[in-house]
Scaffold this motif. Sequence first.
Motif, PDB file in Angstrom:
ATOM      1  N   CYS A   1      -6.904  78.536 -19.864  1.00 45.83           N
ATOM      2  CA  CYS A   1      -6.470  79.207 -18.599  1.00 45.83           C
ATOM      3  C   CYS A   1      -7.077  79.209 -17.345  1.00 45.83           C
ATOM      4  O   CYS A   1      -8.431  78.733 -17.462  1.00 45.83           O
ATOM      5  CB  CYS A   1      -6.225  80.702 -19.070  1.00 45.83           C
ATOM      6  N   LYS A   2      -6.456  79.573 -16.211  1.00 40.33           N
ATOM      7  CA  LYS A   2      -7.364  79.354 -15.022  1.00 40.33           C
ATOM      8  C   LYS A   2      -6.740  80.430 -14.191  1.00 40.33           C
ATOM      9  O   LYS A   2      -5.591  80.997 -14.250  1.00 40.33           O
ATOM     10  CB  LYS A   2      -7.025  78.057 -14.299  1.00 40.33           C
ATOM     11  N   GLU A   3      -7.611  80.999 -13.399  1.00 41.34           N
ATOM     12  CA  GLU A   3      -7.121  82.390 -12.343  1.00 41.34           C
ATOM     13  C   GLU A   3      -8.069  82.123 -11.212  1.00 41.34           C
ATOM     14  O   GLU A   3      -9.095  81.557 -10.994  1.00 41.34           O
ATOM     15  CB  GLU A   3      -7.779  83.573 -13.261  1.00 41.34           C
ATOM     16  N   TRP A   4      -7.307  82.880 -10.223  1.00 37.37           N
ATOM     17  CA  TRP A   4      -7.766  82.677  -8.852  1.00 37.37           C
ATOM     18  C   TRP A   4      -9.064  83.326  -8.771  1.00 37.37           C
ATOM     19  O   TRP A   4      -9.328  84.628  -9.015  1.00 37.37           O
ATOM     20  CB  TRP A   4      -6.835  83.096  -7.797  1.00 37.37           C
ATOM     21  N   ASN A   5     -10.012  83.158  -8.055  1.00 38.24           N
ATOM     22  CA  ASN A   5     -11.420  83.749  -7.778  1.00 38.24           C
ATOM     23  C   ASN A   5     -11.373  84.856  -7.072  1.00 38.24           C
ATOM     24  O   ASN A   5     -11.817  85.874  -7.478  1.00 38.24           O
ATOM     25  CB  ASN A   5     -12.320  82.661  -7.284  1.00 38.24           C
ATOM     26  N   ALA A   6     -10.235  84.916  -6.122  1.00 36.66           N
ATOM     27  CA  ALA A   6     -10.396  86.048  -5.596  1.00 36.66           C
ATOM     28  C   ALA A   6      -9.913  87.386  -6.361  1.00 36.66           C
ATOM     29  O   ALA A   6      -9.761  88.556  -5.841  1.00 36.66           O
ATOM     30  CB  ALA A   6      -9.056  85.786  -4.395  1.00 36.66           C
ATOM     31  N   SER A   7      -9.170  87.368  -7.526  1.00 41.27           N
ATOM     32  CA  SER A   7      -8.935  88.195  -8.270  1.00 41.27           C
ATOM     33  C   SER A   7      -9.879  89.078  -8.888  1.00 41.27           C
ATOM     34  O   SER A   7      -9.809  90.346  -9.496  1.00 41.27           O
ATOM     35  CB  SER A   7      -7.732  87.815  -9.676  1.00 41.27           C
ATOM     36  N   ARG A   8     -11.114  88.626  -8.879  1.00 43.35           N
ATOM     37  CA  ARG A   8     -12.241  89.560  -9.331  1.00 43.35           C
ATOM     38  C   ARG A   8     -12.519  90.501  -8.411  1.00 43.35           C
ATOM     39  O   ARG A   8     -12.977  90.332  -7.106  1.00 43.35           O
ATOM     40  CB  ARG A   8     -13.339  88.291  -9.642  1.00 43.35           C
TER      41      ARG A   8
ATOM     42  N   ASP B   1     -15.000  93.017  -9.302  1.00 42.13           N
ATOM     43  CA  ASP B   1     -16.289  93.437  -9.783  1.00 42.13           C
ATOM     44  C   ASP B   1     -17.569  93.039  -8.908  1.00 42.13           C
ATOM     45  O   ASP B   1     -18.519  93.281  -9.406  1.00 42.13           O
ATOM     46  CB  ASP B   1     -16.386  93.068 -11.126  1.00 42.13           C
ATOM     47  N   GLY B   2     -17.212  92.434  -7.744  1.00 41.27           N
ATOM     48  CA  GLY B   2     -18.565  91.977  -6.907  1.00 41.27           C
ATOM     49  C   GLY B   2     -19.001  90.918  -7.414  1.00 41.27           C
ATOM     50  O   GLY B   2     -19.998  90.395  -6.857  1.00 41.27           O
ATOM     51  N   ARG B   3     -18.397  90.262  -8.554  1.00 41.72           N
ATOM     52  CA  ARG B   3     -19.071  88.781  -9.006  1.00 41.72           C
ATOM     53  C   ARG B   3     -18.363  87.611  -8.537  1.00 41.72           C
ATOM     54  O   ARG B   3     -18.608  86.568  -9.265  1.00 41.72           O
ATOM     55  CB  ARG B   3     -19.231  89.062 -10.439  1.00 41.72           C
ATOM     56  N   ALA B   4     -17.385  87.752  -7.796  1.00 44.86           N
ATOM     57  CA  ALA B   4     -16.835  86.493  -7.372  1.00 44.86           C
ATOM     58  C   ALA B   4     -17.765  85.569  -6.418  1.00 44.86           C
ATOM     59  O   ALA B   4     -18.466  85.957  -6.119  1.00 44.86           O
ATOM     60  CB  ALA B   4     -15.324  86.830  -6.222  1.00 44.86           C
ATOM     61  N   TYR B   5     -17.245  84.244  -6.559  1.00 46.81           N
ATOM     62  CA  TYR B   5     -18.026  83.151  -5.915  1.00 46.81           C
ATOM     63  C   TYR B   5     -17.891  83.366  -4.479  1.00 46.81           C
ATOM     64  O   TYR B   5     -17.161  83.780  -3.889  1.00 46.81           O
ATOM     65  CB  TYR B   5     -17.378  81.930  -6.319  1.00 46.81           C
ATOM     66  N   ALA B   6     -19.090  83.121  -3.714  1.00 55.50           N
ATOM     67  CA  ALA B   6     -18.990  83.137  -2.361  1.00 55.50           C
ATOM     68  C   ALA B   6     -18.166  81.950  -1.876  1.00 55.50           C
ATOM     69  O   ALA B   6     -17.956  81.051  -2.581  1.00 55.50           O
ATOM     70  CB  ALA B   6     -20.550  82.792  -2.016  1.00 55.50           C
ATOM     71  N   PRO B   7     -17.786  82.155  -0.677  1.00 51.69           N
ATOM     72  CA  PRO B   7     -16.674  81.170  -0.118  1.00 51.69           C
ATOM     73  C   PRO B   7     -16.990  79.815  -0.159  1.00 51.69           C
ATOM     74  O   PRO B   7     -16.471  78.951  -0.604  1.00 51.69           O
ATOM     75  CB  PRO B   7     -16.502  81.811   1.315  1.00 51.69           C
TER      76      PRO B   7
END
Length: 214
Positions: A36-43, A45-51
Amino acid sequence: MAQDTILIVDSLNYIKGFRYQMYCAAREHKLRVCTCKEWNASRQDGRAYAPETLENLLLRYEEPSSMVRWDSPLFTVTWADEDVPIDDIWKAITEGNVKPPNAGTQAVPKAPTDALRTLEHTTTTMVAAIMSEQSASGGLGGPVTLPLSSMLKPRVNLPSRNITLSELQRLKRQFVTVHKKAITLGTTEKGAVDWSEESIADKFAMYIEGNLKP
């Protein structure tokens, strides 16, 4: 990984080779697998990747394809999708086909650490026992029991003639050389690989019977 566990991996899935590695691991353990794959922006919890990190990942991203076996079954859920195919995903996880392991995904059985010592010791002891038995019987030959120890007494069928020590040592060297390779490199033979004294003694007895000239 286990057959009674649902494992969700949310790391490095953007690399095709990593997805293939997980596919092989699942086959080795006889498990179902889906990607499966999901948008990074959906996180949230403060653990999303930096731009800038996400941009680098996207440049190297290898999109999953349901046409390749390690990405199938594939469920793609975009940010705009309101309906996630939960039932289909659950069915794939719990009821989907389990791919059988093949030579590329199976772990190669390794011999125990004392296998070389056991191989050398057992064959050497058998050669000495055969020479001793021949001396006691006068070279009559036939079925002979070799008392290697109180628990180990292999039987070997000897020819009715005088067997020389050089003959037995030659056969021992050949036998040890072949089996040393299997011990060192491992083997993909079907069934359990047994390097016990009893197994080695039985195999060496069969080797002697098949290779000693009448």
